[in-house]
Design a protein around this motif. Structure first.
Motif: not given
Ligand code: G3I
Length: 318
Positions: A116-118, A120-128, A165-168
């Motif tokens: 989903y890196a490219n 436009a809808s997916v902007v952030s992830w819960d990484v841990v 670009d994703a907010r982590l």
């Protein structure tokens, strides 16, 4: 009048919900509220490891893709949930030795975030997710017990590499107020950022219960994290009551909801609030706490409750 997302946008915040894929596909009433009221979506379950990679390199993106497509069609953002967690992770991961576990984690993050890196809808992830015990020690999970705390920094670095670009985010529960657990999280975020580990955001889940009281220092707690330079957000808000509902309990619950919205509005670094569902028809609460429930904004018949009005009014005038 006007939907929640319009008022949230006017305040510069998102208002999100956690989506269950079956009603999103099959129930018009669910879909209508989902697209009308909310500006962000978190997958309640289908981006988790046990769904996406149930056996090694055997990928299932169907639910994740369904949510991303729905969001794109409705001009909504998607917050990815969750990459590295002790729960809902298959046995094949839990049994690996250190080297293999680290490489499975890297592969999982690269593939899922990379997909989903490219987009436009997916902007952030819960990484841990949920790496602390209540006393502030690191949780004794298979991750920690096999890899030590280095798994946390590694997970963030792998996620950054997969999508620059994703907010982590790091995410946890019972960290809404200032306490041993939230202070451990604060110290960890400070230390990770000092080491240039790419932690951009802190998520406060917000699984509240009226019998435990409201964390009245929520705003102050968010503010101390903001001072570290991270964005903050409420990621999984719900306010459960002891059943049955009464108008007095509904009113108390509504106050909790407006308190959370007002805290986010008062903190510039707070990006928004996600509610862990929206209808009492679909909620994790009764499965986990059998005498509790009715935690959300709409009842099981999709009728707005006082909690809805409280969120609406707080976003409108709070
Ligand atoms: O899909 C299976 C189904 O095939 C099976 O028949 C059924 C029988 O148990 O289980 C179904 O899986 C359930 C899954 O939800 C999907 O409905 C699991 O048992 C159930 O444990 C799982 O619960 C989820 C829970 O996370 C698991 O830890 C909840 O829906 C979800 O709301 C909850 O969300 C978590 C966040 O991810 C992290 N923070 C806390 C929050 C609440 O617990």
């Amino acid at each position: 009048s006007g939907p929640l997302r319009t008022h949230a946008a006017a305040r510069g915040k998102f208002i999100g919900f956690a989506a269950a894929t079956s009603p999103l596909a099959n129930e018009a009433a669910y879909r209508t509220i989902a697209q009308t009221e909310f500006s962000q979506i978190t997958a309640e379950n289908v981006m988790k490891w046990d769904t996406t990679e149930s056996s090694d390199n055997n990928w299932n993106f169907s639910g994740a893709d369904q949510i991303v497509a729905f969001a794109a069609a409705n001009n909504q953002q998607v917050h990815g949930h969750t990459l590295v967690w002790h729960s809902q992770t298959p046995g094949w991961v839990q049994g690996l030795g250190a080297t293999a576990m680290r490489s499975a984690m890297q592969d999982h993050i690269s593939t899922l975030v990379g997909r989903y890196a490219n987009n436009a809808s997916v902007v952030s992830w819960d990484v841990v997710n949920e790496v602390f015990e209540e006393n502030g020690n690191f949780r004794s999970s298979f991750w920690y017990n096999t890899l030590g705390q280095s798994f946390i920094a590694d997970a963030f670095r792998y996620a950054r590499a997969a999508d620059p670009d994703a907010r982590l985010c790091i995410n946890d529960y019972n960290v809404e107020g200032i306490n041993a657990k939230s202070t451990a999280m604060y110290n960890l975020v400070q230390s990770l950022r000092a080491q240039n580990v790419p932690v951009d955001c802190v998520g406060f889940q917000g699984h509240l219960a009226t019998q435990y009281g409201f964390p009245s220092d929520l705003q102050q707690n968010m503010q101390r994290f903001a001072a570290l330079g991270v964005q903050v957000r409420v990621t999984e808000l719900d306010v459960r009551i002891q059943m049955p509902r009464t108008s007095a309990k509904d009113a108390t619950q509504a106050t909790y909801y407006s308190n959370v919205i007002n805290a986010c509005l008062a903190v510039t670094a707070c990006a928004g609030v996600t509610i862990w569902g929206f209808t009492d028809k679909y909620s994790w609460v009764p499965d986990t706490f059998p005498s509790e429930g009715a935690a959300l904004l709409y009842d099981a018949n999709y009728q707005q409750k006082p909690a809805y009005t409280a969120v609406h009014n707080a976003l409108d005038n709070g």
